[in-house]
Design a protein around this motif. Structure first.
Motif, PDB file in Angstrom:
ATOM      1  N   PRO A  36       0.823  -1.216   0.000  1.00  0.00           N
ATOM      2  CA  PRO A  36       0.000   0.000   0.000  1.00  0.00           C
ATOM      3  C   PRO A  36       0.853   1.260   0.000  1.00  0.00           C
ATOM      4  CG  PRO A  36       0.061  -0.962   2.190  1.00  0.00           C
ATOM      5  CD  PRO A  36       0.758  -1.940   1.273  1.00  0.00           C
ATOM      6  N   LEU A  37       0.330   2.297  -0.669  1.00  0.00           N
ATOM      7  CA  LEU A  37       1.000   3.585  -0.657  1.00  0.00           C
ATOM      8  C   LEU A  37       0.802   4.248   0.699  1.00  0.00           C
ATOM      9  CD1 LEU A  37      -0.101   4.937  -4.150  1.00  0.00           C
ATOM     10  CD2 LEU A  37       2.150   4.066  -3.525  1.00  0.00           C
ATOM     11  N   PRO A  38       1.733   5.090   1.112  1.00  0.00           N
ATOM     12  CA  PRO A  38       1.549   5.782   2.392  1.00  0.00           C
ATOM     13  C   PRO A  38       0.319   6.671   2.339  1.00  0.00           C
ATOM     14  CG  PRO A  38       3.361   6.736   1.133  1.00  0.00           C
ATOM     15  CD  PRO A  38       2.973   5.474   0.442  1.00  0.00           C
ATOM     16  N   PRO A  39      -0.413   6.815   3.437  1.00  0.00           N
ATOM     17  CA  PRO A  39      -1.638   7.627   3.427  1.00  0.00           C
ATOM     18  C   PRO A  39      -1.336   9.089   3.135  1.00  0.00           C
ATOM     19  CG  PRO A  39      -0.979   7.088   5.674  1.00  0.00           C
ATOM     20  CD  PRO A  39      -0.094   6.282   4.767  1.00  0.00           C
ATOM     21  N   LYS A  40      -2.295   9.742   2.445  1.00  0.00           N
ATOM     22  CA  LYS A  40      -2.134  11.160   2.149  1.00  0.00           C
ATOM     23  C   LYS A  40      -2.260  11.981   3.424  1.00  0.00           C
ATOM     24  CE  LYS A  40      -3.970  11.159  -2.566  1.00  0.00           C
ATOM     25  NZ  LYS A  40      -5.032  11.710  -3.444  1.00  0.00           N
ATOM     26  N   LYS A  41      -1.487  13.049   3.480  1.00  0.00           N
ATOM     27  CA  LYS A  41      -1.644  13.975   4.588  1.00  0.00           C
ATOM     28  C   LYS A  41      -2.925  14.768   4.375  1.00  0.00           C
ATOM     29  CE  LYS A  41       3.267  14.561   5.649  1.00  0.00           C
ATOM     30  NZ  LYS A  41       4.391  15.538   5.772  1.00  0.00           N
ATOM     31  N   ILE A  42      -3.779  14.780   5.377  1.00  0.00           N
ATOM     32  CA  ILE A  42      -5.071  15.441   5.260  1.00  0.00           C
ATOM     33  C   ILE A  42      -4.937  16.913   5.633  1.00  0.00           C
ATOM     34  CG2 ILE A  42      -7.424  15.522   6.157  1.00  0.00           C
ATOM     35  CD1 ILE A  42      -7.246  12.525   6.582  1.00  0.00           C
ATOM     36  N   LYS A  43      -5.375  17.762   4.742  1.00  0.00           N
ATOM     37  CA  LYS A  43      -5.354  19.194   4.990  1.00  0.00           C
ATOM     38  C   LYS A  43      -6.788  19.671   5.198  1.00  0.00           C
ATOM     39  CE  LYS A  43      -1.178  20.022   2.294  1.00  0.00           C
ATOM     40  NZ  LYS A  43      -0.914  18.621   2.006  1.00  0.00           N
ATOM     41  N   LYS A  44      -6.984  20.505   6.184  1.00  0.00           N
ATOM     42  CA  LYS A  44      -8.314  20.981   6.523  1.00  0.00           C
ATOM     43  C   LYS A  44      -8.515  22.421   6.064  1.00  0.00           C
ATOM     44  CE  LYS A  44      -9.590  17.301   8.917  1.00  0.00           C
ATOM     45  NZ  LYS A  44     -10.748  16.470   8.590  1.00  0.00           N
ATOM     46  N   ILE A  45      -9.697  22.682   5.526  1.00  0.00           N
ATOM     47  CA  ILE A  45     -10.106  24.045   5.211  1.00  0.00           C
ATOM     48  C   ILE A  45     -11.259  24.355   6.154  1.00  0.00           C
ATOM     49  CG2 ILE A  45     -10.998  25.592   3.440  1.00  0.00           C
ATOM     50  CD1 ILE A  45      -9.968  23.544   1.380  1.00  0.00           C
ATOM     51  N   SER A  46     -11.094  25.359   6.984  1.00  0.00           N
ATOM     52  CA  SER A  46     -12.104  25.656   7.993  1.00  0.00           C
ATOM     53  C   SER A  46     -13.080  26.717   7.502  1.00  0.00           C
ATOM     54  CB  SER A  46     -11.442  26.137   9.287  1.00  0.00           C
ATOM     55  OG  SER A  46     -10.658  25.111   9.846  1.00  0.00           O
ATOM     56  N   THR A  47     -14.344  26.522   7.799  1.00  0.00           N
ATOM     57  CA  THR A  47     -15.375  27.507   7.500  1.00  0.00           C
ATOM     58  C   THR A  47     -16.504  27.337   8.499  1.00  0.00           C
ATOM     59  OG1 THR A  47     -16.948  28.331   5.854  1.00  0.00           O
ATOM     60  CG2 THR A  47     -16.480  25.978   5.818  1.00  0.00           C
ATOM     61  N   ASN A  48     -17.211  28.404   8.736  1.00  0.00           N
ATOM     62  CA  ASN A  48     -18.351  28.358   9.645  1.00  0.00           C
ATOM     63  C   ASN A  48     -19.670  28.179   8.907  1.00  0.00           C
ATOM     64  OD1 ASN A  48     -16.827  28.709  12.002  1.00  0.00           O
ATOM     65  ND2 ASN A  48     -16.769  30.923  11.714  1.00  0.00           N
ATOM     66  N   ASN A 116     -21.895  38.657  -9.495  1.00  0.00           N
ATOM     67  CA  ASN A 116     -20.552  38.537  -8.929  1.00  0.00           C
ATOM     68  C   ASN A 116     -20.277  39.770  -8.072  1.00  0.00           C
ATOM     69  OD1 ASN A 116     -17.858  38.214  -8.339  1.00  0.00           O
ATOM     70  ND2 ASN A 116     -17.157  38.190 -10.466  1.00  0.00           N
ATOM     71  N   LEU A 117     -20.146  39.582  -6.763  1.00  0.00           N
ATOM     72  CA  LEU A 117     -19.883  40.694  -5.855  1.00  0.00           C
ATOM     73  C   LEU A 117     -18.395  40.970  -5.685  1.00  0.00           C
ATOM     74  CD1 LEU A 117     -22.458  39.954  -2.987  1.00  0.00           C
ATOM     75  CD2 LEU A 117     -22.764  41.377  -5.026  1.00  0.00           C
ATOM     76  N   GLY A 118     -17.550  40.097  -6.232  1.00  0.00           N
ATOM     77  CA  GLY A 118     -16.113  40.267  -6.086  1.00  0.00           C
ATOM     78  C   GLY A 118     -15.594  39.675  -4.784  1.00  0.00           C
ATOM     79  N   PRO A 119     -14.336  39.973  -4.428  1.00  0.00           N
ATOM     80  CA  PRO A 119     -13.703  39.366  -3.239  1.00  0.00           C
ATOM     81  C   PRO A 119     -14.087  40.071  -1.936  1.00  0.00           C
ATOM     82  CG  PRO A 119     -12.134  40.758  -4.366  1.00  0.00           C
ATOM     83  CD  PRO A 119     -13.383  40.781  -5.214  1.00  0.00           C
ATOM     84  N   VAL A 120     -15.372  40.108  -1.644  1.00  0.00           N
ATOM     85  CA  VAL A 120     -15.855  40.772  -0.430  1.00  0.00           C
ATOM     86  C   VAL A 120     -15.906  39.771   0.726  1.00  0.00           C
ATOM     87  CG1 VAL A 120     -17.194  42.431  -1.777  1.00  0.00           C
ATOM     88  CG2 VAL A 120     -18.274  40.310  -1.006  1.00  0.00           C
ATOM     89  N   ASP A 121     -16.149  40.288   1.925  1.00  0.00           N
ATOM     90  CA  ASP A 121     -16.272  39.439   3.110  1.00  0.00           C
ATOM     91  C   ASP A 121     -17.557  38.623   3.004  1.00  0.00           C
ATOM     92  OD1 ASP A 121     -16.791  38.379   5.703  1.00  0.00           O
ATOM     93  OD2 ASP A 121     -15.575  39.959   6.615  1.00  0.00           O
ATOM     94  N   PHE A 122     -17.417  37.306   2.934  1.00  0.00           N
ATOM     95  CA  PHE A 122     -18.568  36.431   2.718  1.00  0.00           C
ATOM     96  C   PHE A 122     -19.624  36.605   3.805  1.00  0.00           C
ATOM     97  CE2 PHE A 122     -20.892  32.427   2.948  1.00  0.00           C
ATOM     98  CZ  PHE A 122     -21.166  32.158   1.622  1.00  0.00           C
ATOM     99  N   ASP A 123     -19.195  36.629   5.047  1.00  0.00           N
ATOM    100  CA  ASP A 123     -20.141  36.668   6.161  1.00  0.00           C
ATOM    101  C   ASP A 123     -20.848  38.011   6.296  1.00  0.00           C
ATOM    102  OD1 ASP A 123     -19.726  34.012   6.977  1.00  0.00           O
ATOM    103  OD2 ASP A 123     -17.888  34.583   8.029  1.00  0.00           O
ATOM    104  N   LYS A 124     -20.296  39.056   5.671  1.00  0.00           N
ATOM    105  CA  LYS A 124     -20.923  40.376   5.763  1.00  0.00           C
ATOM    106  C   LYS A 124     -21.975  40.611   4.680  1.00  0.00           C
ATOM    107  CE  LYS A 124     -17.223  42.752   8.244  1.00  0.00           C
ATOM    108  NZ  LYS A 124     -16.239  43.871   8.242  1.00  0.00           N
ATOM    109  N   VAL A 125     -22.103  39.671   3.752  1.00  0.00           N
ATOM    110  CA  VAL A 125     -23.168  39.773   2.748  1.00  0.00           C
ATOM    111  C   VAL A 125     -24.448  39.266   3.407  1.00  0.00           C
ATOM    112  CG1 VAL A 125     -23.980  39.035   0.478  1.00  0.00           C
ATOM    113  CG2 VAL A 125     -21.538  39.435   0.864  1.00  0.00           C
ATOM    114  N   SER A 126     -25.301  40.184   3.819  1.00  0.00           N
ATOM    115  CA  SER A 126     -26.476  39.826   4.621  1.00  0.00           C
ATOM    116  C   SER A 126     -27.776  39.824   3.831  1.00  0.00           C
ATOM    117  CB  SER A 126     -26.615  40.789   5.805  1.00  0.00           C
ATOM    118  OG  SER A 126     -26.747  42.129   5.340  1.00  0.00           O
ATOM    119  N   LYS A 127     -27.747  40.422   2.630  1.00  0.00           N
ATOM    120  CA  LYS A 127     -28.990  40.536   1.863  1.00  0.00           C
ATOM    121  C   LYS A 127     -28.710  40.386   0.376  1.00  0.00           C
ATOM    122  CE  LYS A 127     -33.022  43.578   1.324  1.00  0.00           C
ATOM    123  NZ  LYS A 127     -33.620  44.888   1.696  1.00  0.00           N
ATOM    124  N   ALA A 128     -29.590  39.701  -0.319  1.00  0.00           N
ATOM    125  CA  ALA A 128     -29.447  39.505  -1.763  1.00  0.00           C
ATOM    126  C   ALA A 128     -29.965  40.725  -2.516  1.00  0.00           C
ATOM    127  CB  ALA A 128     -30.220  38.269  -2.200  1.00  0.00           C
TER     128      ALA A 128
END
Length: 241
Positions: A36-48, A116-128
Motif C-alpha cells: 500500500p501507498l503511504p496515506p495522504k496527509k489530510i489538509k483541513k479548510i475551515s469555514t463556519n 458577482n460581488l467580487g472578493p468581499v467578506d462572505f459573512d458580511k453579505v447579509s442581503k441579496a
C-alpha cells in the motif's frame, strides 16, 4: 598489466547481480504490486458555513448540484443534455473549470441568475440584491455565464487553477436566494500550494463550495451559522471517483 580482463570481470559481475535482482522481482511481482501507498496527509479548510464538494473531473459531463437538497446529478454533455437540464431539479452545473446555471440559454425554464460581488467578506453579505442577475448565454457555441466564467486565476508556469474566492449571489429558479464562493479546486492540496508546483490532473476539478441559502420568501441570509449542524471542516483530500 592489461586492465581489460579486470574490466570484463567487473562487468560480468554487475550483469549477474542485475539479472539476479530482476529475476527476484519477477518472481515476487505480486508482493510489490500489493504494497500500500503511504496515506495522504489530510489538509483541513475551515469555514463556519455549509459546504459541498463537487466532483467535476469528467470533461464531457456536467455535475448538476441542487443546493437546497445537497443532491448531485451527472449529465453527459451531448444532445440529450437539454432534456436532462429541464427534467432534473438543479441550480448550478460544474465541468472542470466551467460553471453554468439553470437558466438563460442553458434552460429557459430555470430562471436562475448570478451576480458577482467580487472578493468581499462572505459573512458580511447579509442581503441579496433585488435585480441585476445574469443568466447563461451561448458564446462561440458554448454555454457561459459571464459572472462565473472568470472565477479563477490560471497560472501559466505551473498550469494550475486558483480560485479568486469571489462571492456570488445566485437567484434560484424558485425565487430563493443563495450566496456562495469557491474555496478550493483540488483534492488533497490547497490552491495556493500549486503556485510553485504542478498539481496533478487527478487532484483537480474537485471543487469545495461554501454556500448559505436565504430564508424562504426573503432576501436575508441567516447569520451565525457556526452554531448549526451544517457547519463543519472540509477534508480536502476526499477521494471522488
Amino acid at each position: 598489466m592489461n586492465p581489460t580482463p579486470k574490466i570484463f570481470l567487473m562487468l560480468l559481475g554487475a550483469t549477474l547481480i542485475f539479472h539476479t535482482a530482476l529475476n527476484y522481482m519477477i518472481d515476487n511481482i505480486e508482493e510489490f504490486e500489493t504494497v500500500p501507498l503511504p496515506p495522504k496527509k489530510i489538509k483541513k479548510i475551515s469555514t463556519n458555513n455549509p459546504t459541498i464538494q463537487v466532483n467535476a473531473k469528467i470533461k464531457d459531463s456536467w455535475s448538476l448540484v441542487n443546493f437546497s437538497s445537497g443532491k448531485t446529478h451527472s449529465v453527459a454533455d451531448n444532445k440529450a443534455r437539454e432534456k436532462a437540464f429541464q427534467e432534473i431539479s438543479w441550480d448550478l452545473g460544474f465541468s472542470r473549470t466551467k460553471i453554468i446555471t439553470n437558466g438563460g440559454a442553458t434552460n429557459p425554464q430555470g430562471k436562475t441568475g448570478v451576480i458577482n460581488l467580487g472578493p468581499v467578506d462572505f459573512d458580511k453579505v447579509s442581503k441579496a440584491p433585488r435585480k441585476g442577475y445574469v443568466e447563461d448565454k451561448i458564446s462561440f457555441g458554448s454555454l457561459i455565464n459571464k459572472e462565473l466564467s472568470d472565477w479563477y486565476n490560471y497560472r501559466t508556469r505551473t498550469h494550475n487553477i486558483e480560485s479568486k474566492k469571489n462571492v456570488y449571489v445566485v437567484k434560484l429558479k424558485n425565487n430563493r436566494f443563495m450566496k456562495m464562493r469557491i474555496l478550493n479546486y483540488y483534492c488533497g492540496k490547497k490552491d495556493e500550494e500549486c503556485r510553485t508546483m504542478m498539481c496533478s490532473r487527478q487532484q483537480a476539478a474537485c471543487l469545495t463550495v461554501e454556500y448559505v441559502l436565504a430564508k424562504n420568501g426573503t432576501e436575508q441570509f441567516p447569520q451565525n451559522i457556526a452554531g448549526s449542524n451544517l457547519a463543519h471542516n472540509i477534508d480536502s483530500s476526499t477521494n471522488l471517483n
